[in-house]
Design a protein around this motif. Sequence first.
Motif, PDB file in Angstrom:
ATOM      1  N   ARG A 102       2.443   1.653  -3.347  1.00 43.97           N
ATOM      2  CA  ARG A 102       1.453   1.996  -4.370  1.00 43.97           C
ATOM      3  C   ARG A 102       1.164   3.489  -4.386  1.00 43.97           C
ATOM      4  NH1 ARG A 102      -0.306   2.240  -8.444  1.00 43.97           N
ATOM      5  NH2 ARG A 102      -2.029   1.207  -9.497  1.00 43.97           N
TER       6      ARG A 102
ATOM      7  N   TRP B 212       0.838  -1.205   0.000  1.00 46.26           N
ATOM      8  CA  TRP B 212       0.000   0.000   0.000  1.00 46.26           C
ATOM      9  C   TRP B 212       0.874   1.257   0.000  1.00 46.26           C
ATOM     10  CZ3 TRP B 212      -3.296   3.463  -0.858  1.00 46.26           C
ATOM     11  CH2 TRP B 212      -3.752   4.421   0.049  1.00 46.26           C
TER      12      TRP B 212
ATOM     13  N   PRO C 283      -4.319  -2.445  -2.393  1.00 45.46           N
ATOM     14  CA  PRO C 283      -3.740  -1.123  -2.650  1.00 45.46           C
ATOM     15  C   PRO C 283      -4.450  -0.349  -3.751  1.00 45.46           C
ATOM     16  CG  PRO C 283      -2.011  -2.767  -2.427  1.00 45.46           C
ATOM     17  CD  PRO C 283      -3.297  -3.510  -2.490  1.00 45.46           C
TER      18      PRO C 283
END
Length: 678
Positions: free
Chosen positions: A28, A25, A58
């Motif tokens: 990303r 995440w 994500p």
Amino acid sequence: MSISLHPLSSSDRAAGWTDTLQDAWRNRVTPFIDSGVLTPAVVQVVDLLGRRAGETDPDVLLGLALAVRAPLHGHVRATLPNEAVDTEAERLPVPDDPDTPLPWPAARDAWRQSVQNSPLVAAPSSRPDRPFVLWHHALYPHRTWSDEHRLAGLLTERARTRTAPASAALLKQGLHALFPAPVPSAPLDRQLLAAALACLRGFSIISGGPGTGKTWTVRNVLTLLFAQHLASGSNQPFRVAVGAPTGKAAARVQESLTSGLAEFVQERGQHALPPGTPPDALLQFLETLAARTVHRLLRVDPRNPGRFRHGPGHPLPVDLVLIDETSMLDLALMTRLVEAVPPGARLVLLGDHHQLASVDAGCVLADLCRAARFDAPRLSTAVQHDLLTDAGLTPGPDISTTSEPGLYDCGVQLTVSRRFTADSGIGAVARTILSGDGPAGRTVLQSPRFGDVAWSPLGEDGGPTRAFAKLIVDGYGPVLSRLLAGPRGVPERDFHQQLLTHFDHFRLLCAHRNGRLGVHGLVELTEGLLSRKIRGFRPRGPTYIGRPVLVTRNDYGVGRYNGDIGLIVTRDGRPTVAFPDPTSGVAYLSPARLPPHETVFAMTIHKSQGSEFHHAAVVLPSRPSPILTRELIYTGATRAKRRLTVVGTAEVWDLGVERRVARATGLAERLVGTDPTG
């Protein structure tokens, strides 16, 4: 630069989060933060929501972050395009440079499907407790989706409302008395059409540029409706609420509606009244109109400043709500306003939909005018029948006919400017801006043919020139010299009222707040220039004599509101802030009691909306800026009533006039019943 996320807690891990997922995440979203698309604050909000709901994808969290970001940039929603649509600035809220390479999800349909399946996302008809709503390809924060859906429903219902006149004969008499007689087979005067529709419909929109007679038309509408109220035989007063987004705009609309009333009533107004009605009845009705800000109309609840006392359960006690400068109202405030209008009351919206939209999310007036098809005027057969039967009017050849009723039955675009005639440079510049033709606008500004416009180039270093410095001193010097010289036999209150009026004759208008050519830089420059040129002017400290102040936050306790402009003067030997007052001419306030405020020798074009100045100097930044758009330049240029000066470079002007504001909303499509995302 990698964003710092809070460490995972035991409850986060129980919800499905792992260190690997958190790293994915973070990786990303980091490029979107580095490029300025997203901010750490937005990401932290979505991170918290994802932890609570167990959403670990994500790509899904990226989509939610775009939706959270959208209202912060004026959008109502983010759009998740399908496979056939490339990532474009107007489809996704991406950086101002659409060529910025970013790692967007490659499989767009799969991305949208994953977002749709998220526990944080609801379909429009289910789970209203979820924080996001996906409608087709549009991802909304739930609050903006709810407001847009609610507003569209309320306005669609109002657009269908026909209000038969108490006396059709009296309406025809009034229209004949207040407007020039229609010319057979010629286009129907738009002011006349607007007035007739406002009397026959429960909801109407009157849009037009400066000088097209919006408030002149509305004063006639008020006269016609007052006459109809008398003809109805009601023993109750005709209750009207007049509002505007800012205190300055409210003061301006009230001044426009009530100026020259005695002459208006004597020459035209009294002839629109029922037989035997004394003219003083109309005069008293119009004189008692009191314009207020929309916030004051709705009455902020002191126990909860985010809510209003008037709403669906406690509507405004009025028969007519009239709002000016509607382009400045955002989606949320417009929704609260319309919710507070009683079902049986009329709603009339005024504004110029070519101007800047609100600072907050939405562009409601522009959406309304787009849905009303101002680009191709039309009226339904039912409304044309009502116009003929009840108003004695037949639309001209420029208005087409359609069988189905719609929002176009409620809207009129005023197109003829009475202020900016054929020999007006300001009007010519405004037209070139709206057409997106920067070079043509510069040609007008530099043409000796027009005496009311001027082009002032920046110096070679991109800064002010001697000509610009002279412009500032000539603009502000006389009023400060007069202030420092004292009343000289003029009553003090009258003296201060004259100063306030004179101060509004000139203003520097900027695109930016910061920088050498922004508000802060130009205020500093102005203070320095005037301190050297004006004897006795000493701009030191926050209460120096001659300091103009702009209130930036509402303060209901002292009765001063966002947009109010005052001037620090001497009264009883002490500094006092003088503000224009519609009742007494001048209202005084101790500097110690001033709400948050700033010095206003210069102001942003955004803040100038709702104001007019005899001479407006629009100062462009020295370099191209994404803030500088056609709508911003048009708004600044049309603040000028008698003279316009543009300070800048050809490159910046041309690029700004070419760039349009594109806000992601679905209101116009909802109002015409089509898919909001295409």
